[in-house]
Write a protein that holds these residues in place. Structure first.
Motif, mmCIF file in Angstrom:
data_model
loop_
_atom_site.group_PDB
_atom_site.id
_atom_site.type_symbol
_atom_site.label_atom_id
_atom_site.label_comp_id
_atom_site.label_asym_id
_atom_site.label_seq_id
_atom_site.Cartn_x
_atom_site.Cartn_y
_atom_site.Cartn_z
ATOM 1 N N GLU A 24 0.822 -1.210 0.000
ATOM 2 C CA GLU A 24 0.000 0.000 0.000
ATOM 3 C C GLU A 24 0.857 1.262 0.000
ATOM 4 O O GLU A 24 0.622 2.185 -0.793
ATOM 5 C CB GLU A 24 -0.940 0.012 1.193
ATOM 6 C CG GLU A 24 -1.796 1.269 1.261
ATOM 7 C CD GLU A 24 -2.698 1.326 2.484
ATOM 8 O OE1 GLU A 24 -3.060 2.450 2.889
ATOM 9 O OE2 GLU A 24 -3.043 0.261 3.034
ATOM 10 N N ARG A 47 -5.484 -8.323 -2.214
ATOM 11 C CA ARG A 47 -6.020 -7.128 -2.862
ATOM 12 C C ARG A 47 -7.139 -6.522 -2.028
ATOM 13 O O ARG A 47 -7.203 -5.296 -1.850
ATOM 14 C CB ARG A 47 -6.547 -7.460 -4.258
ATOM 15 C CG ARG A 47 -7.002 -6.227 -5.029
ATOM 16 C CD ARG A 47 -7.661 -6.555 -6.360
ATOM 17 N NE ARG A 47 -7.861 -5.360 -7.161
ATOM 18 C CZ ARG A 47 -8.833 -4.478 -6.953
ATOM 19 N NH1 ARG A 47 -9.710 -4.656 -5.961
ATOM 20 N NH2 ARG A 47 -8.942 -3.409 -7.726
ATOM 21 N N GLU A 48 -8.004 -7.369 -1.495
ATOM 22 C CA GLU A 48 -9.101 -6.883 -0.668
ATOM 23 C C GLU A 48 -8.559 -6.216 0.602
ATOM 24 O O GLU A 48 -9.084 -5.197 1.059
ATOM 25 C CB GLU A 48 -10.033 -8.039 -0.304
ATOM 26 C CG GLU A 48 -11.210 -7.653 0.590
ATOM 27 C CD GLU A 48 -12.172 -6.668 -0.075
ATOM 28 O OE1 GLU A 48 -12.953 -6.043 0.662
ATOM 29 O OE2 GLU A 48 -12.133 -6.517 -1.315
ATOM 30 N N ALA A 51 -7.411 -2.814 -0.409
ATOM 31 C CA ALA A 51 -8.564 -1.976 -0.751
ATOM 32 C C ALA A 51 -9.286 -1.493 0.497
ATOM 33 O O ALA A 51 -9.689 -0.329 0.588
ATOM 34 C CB ALA A 51 -9.520 -2.750 -1.662
ATOM 35 N N LEU A 54 -7.160 1.234 2.164
ATOM 36 C CA LEU A 54 -7.258 2.493 1.439
ATOM 37 C C LEU A 54 -8.599 3.170 1.698
ATOM 38 O O LEU A 54 -8.660 4.391 1.906
ATOM 39 C CB LEU A 54 -7.072 2.254 -0.063
ATOM 40 C CG LEU A 54 -5.658 1.898 -0.519
ATOM 41 C CD1 LEU A 54 -5.668 1.414 -1.968
ATOM 42 C CD2 LEU A 54 -4.717 3.100 -0.379
ATOM 43 N N GLU A 55 -9.655 2.399 1.713
ATOM 44 C CA GLU A 55 -10.989 2.956 1.986
ATOM 45 C C GLU A 55 -11.043 3.524 3.403
ATOM 46 O O GLU A 55 -11.630 4.597 3.640
ATOM 47 C CB GLU A 55 -12.056 1.884 1.794
ATOM 48 C CG GLU A 55 -13.480 2.355 2.085
ATOM 49 C CD GLU A 55 -13.936 3.491 1.176
ATOM 50 O OE1 GLU A 55 -14.810 4.278 1.605
ATOM 51 O OE2 GLU A 55 -13.428 3.594 0.038
ATOM 52 N N ALA A 68 -6.607 7.311 -3.609
ATOM 53 C CA ALA A 68 -6.809 5.913 -3.241
ATOM 54 C C ALA A 68 -7.038 5.054 -4.474
ATOM 55 O O ALA A 68 -6.476 3.954 -4.605
ATOM 56 C CB ALA A 68 -7.995 5.795 -2.288
ATOM 57 N N GLU A 69 -7.838 5.541 -5.400
ATOM 58 C CA GLU A 69 -8.102 4.792 -6.631
ATOM 59 C C GLU A 69 -6.836 4.662 -7.471
ATOM 60 O O GLU A 69 -6.568 3.606 -8.058
ATOM 61 C CB GLU A 69 -9.212 5.483 -7.421
ATOM 62 C CG GLU A 69 -10.578 5.383 -6.734
ATOM 63 C CD GLU A 69 -11.653 6.201 -7.437
ATOM 64 O OE1 GLU A 69 -11.298 6.959 -8.382
ATOM 65 O OE2 GLU A 69 -12.827 6.091 -7.043
ATOM 66 N N LEU A 72 -4.569 1.977 -5.912
ATOM 67 C CA LEU A 72 -5.029 0.615 -6.192
ATOM 68 C C LEU A 72 -4.748 0.241 -7.648
ATOM 69 O O LEU A 72 -4.411 -0.919 -7.945
ATOM 70 C CB LEU A 72 -6.520 0.491 -5.876
ATOM 71 C CG LEU A 72 -7.064 -0.931 -5.697
ATOM 72 C CD1 LEU A 72 -6.310 -1.679 -4.600
ATOM 73 C CD2 LEU A 72 -8.549 -0.896 -5.380
#
Length: 292
Positions: A24, A47-48, A51, A54-55, A68-69, A72
């Motif tokens: 990350e 990956r989750e 994600a 980041l969220e 964040a996008e 990823l």
């Protein structure tokens, strides 16, 4: 040459708590990052994990949605080490097991194409030298020890073995400091490096105190938080690190120095055997919501 050119292509082996955090921060810093897990299912879980982190950063106002996008989008996830062949730096973050780590370095040495690419380990306690000697490029093997949670804690230990070249050490130091925005300290290749050599005996003392019935886990932690202004008590911290990791570091420290205060207490070993590993399993010295 990797020793002098800026590192832009990074691989991370292991997508667990530490590996996902390292991936990350690399992606957030604009690096092309590939995460390798044991198989495709584990890669999807990694990956989750990133994600979700980041969220969480977006929700807490630490990161904007577009950043964040973008982070990823810079990440790729794979179940094959072969996909790391073009990396300039590969950071190993697999389980704290000497045999597993050694096998990983032997495999990476054959796969990573550039002979001047750097292979780094995020080990908490194992000898960097041992991992370097499992390759034909021991001068390009260094320790790059991040702290959990990686996106939050600002420190990185750069660890040199007797073979690590100054060029490789400088390259990862520049990456950690100038690209990732971390504070870097240097350590020689001794079990525990700087931080854990000081921290782990403290954690073990707290475990022995709870084990003996001298004080409860709640009272031990409250004592250090409220009496010494520590942000987290030692048993909560051990739970956060993972009791299996604390035990592994303690065993490595004891193997190297043979000092009794490094020996893991029986209670710690029983908890590890029982699968009570702290936050990641929902129960250690304290009980946790698995989603926390």
């Amino acid at each position: 040459m990797t020793g002098t050119a800026a590192i832009r292509r990074v691989g991370v082996v292991g997508g667990g708590q530490m590996g996902a955090g390292i991936a990350e921060v690399c992606a957030r810093a604009g690096l092309d990052t590939v995460v390798c897990e044991a198989d495709a299912t584990a890669a999807r879980a990694a990956r989750e994990r990133v994600a979700v982190s980041l969220e969480r950063a977006v929700q807490r106002g630490k990161l904007d949605r577009i950043s964040a996008e973008d982070a990823l989008a810079r990440l790729a996830f794979t179940g094959s080490l072969d996909d790391l062949a073009d990396r300039q730096l590969v950071i190993e973050a697999v389980t704290e097991n000497a045999d597993v780590k050694t096998e990983t370095f032997t495999a990476l040495d054959k796969i990573v194409a550039d002979p001047e690419a750097i292979l780094a380990t995020n080990t908490s306690s194992l000898p960097v030298m041992r991992l370097g000697m499992a390759t034909a490029r021991a001068d390009r093997v260094v320790g790059l020890h991040f702290f959990n949670p990686v996106p939050v804690l600002p420190l990185v230990e750069v660890v040199s073995s007797l073979h690590s070249s100054q060029a490789a050490l400088k390259a990862v130091e520049v990456l950690a400091r100038d690209t990732l925005g971390k504070t870097v300290i240097r350590s020689r290749d001794r079990a525990g490096f700087v931080v854990n050599a000081l921290l782990v005996p403290y954690l073990l003392s707290a475990i022995r105190m709870a084990e003996s019935g001298f004080a409860t886990a709640v009272d031990v932690d409250a004592g250090m938080e409220l009496g010494c202004a520590h942000p987290m008590g030692p048993l909560k911290l051990a739970d956060l690190i993972g009791l299996d990791t604390v035990a592994a570091i303690a065993e490595a420290l004891y193997d190297e120095f043979k000092e009794p205060f490094y020996a893991p207490p029986p209670l710690l070993m029983r908890m590890v055997q029982a699968g009570l590993l702290g936050r990641k399993t929902g129960r250690g010295f304290h009980t946790y919501d698995r989603d926390c």
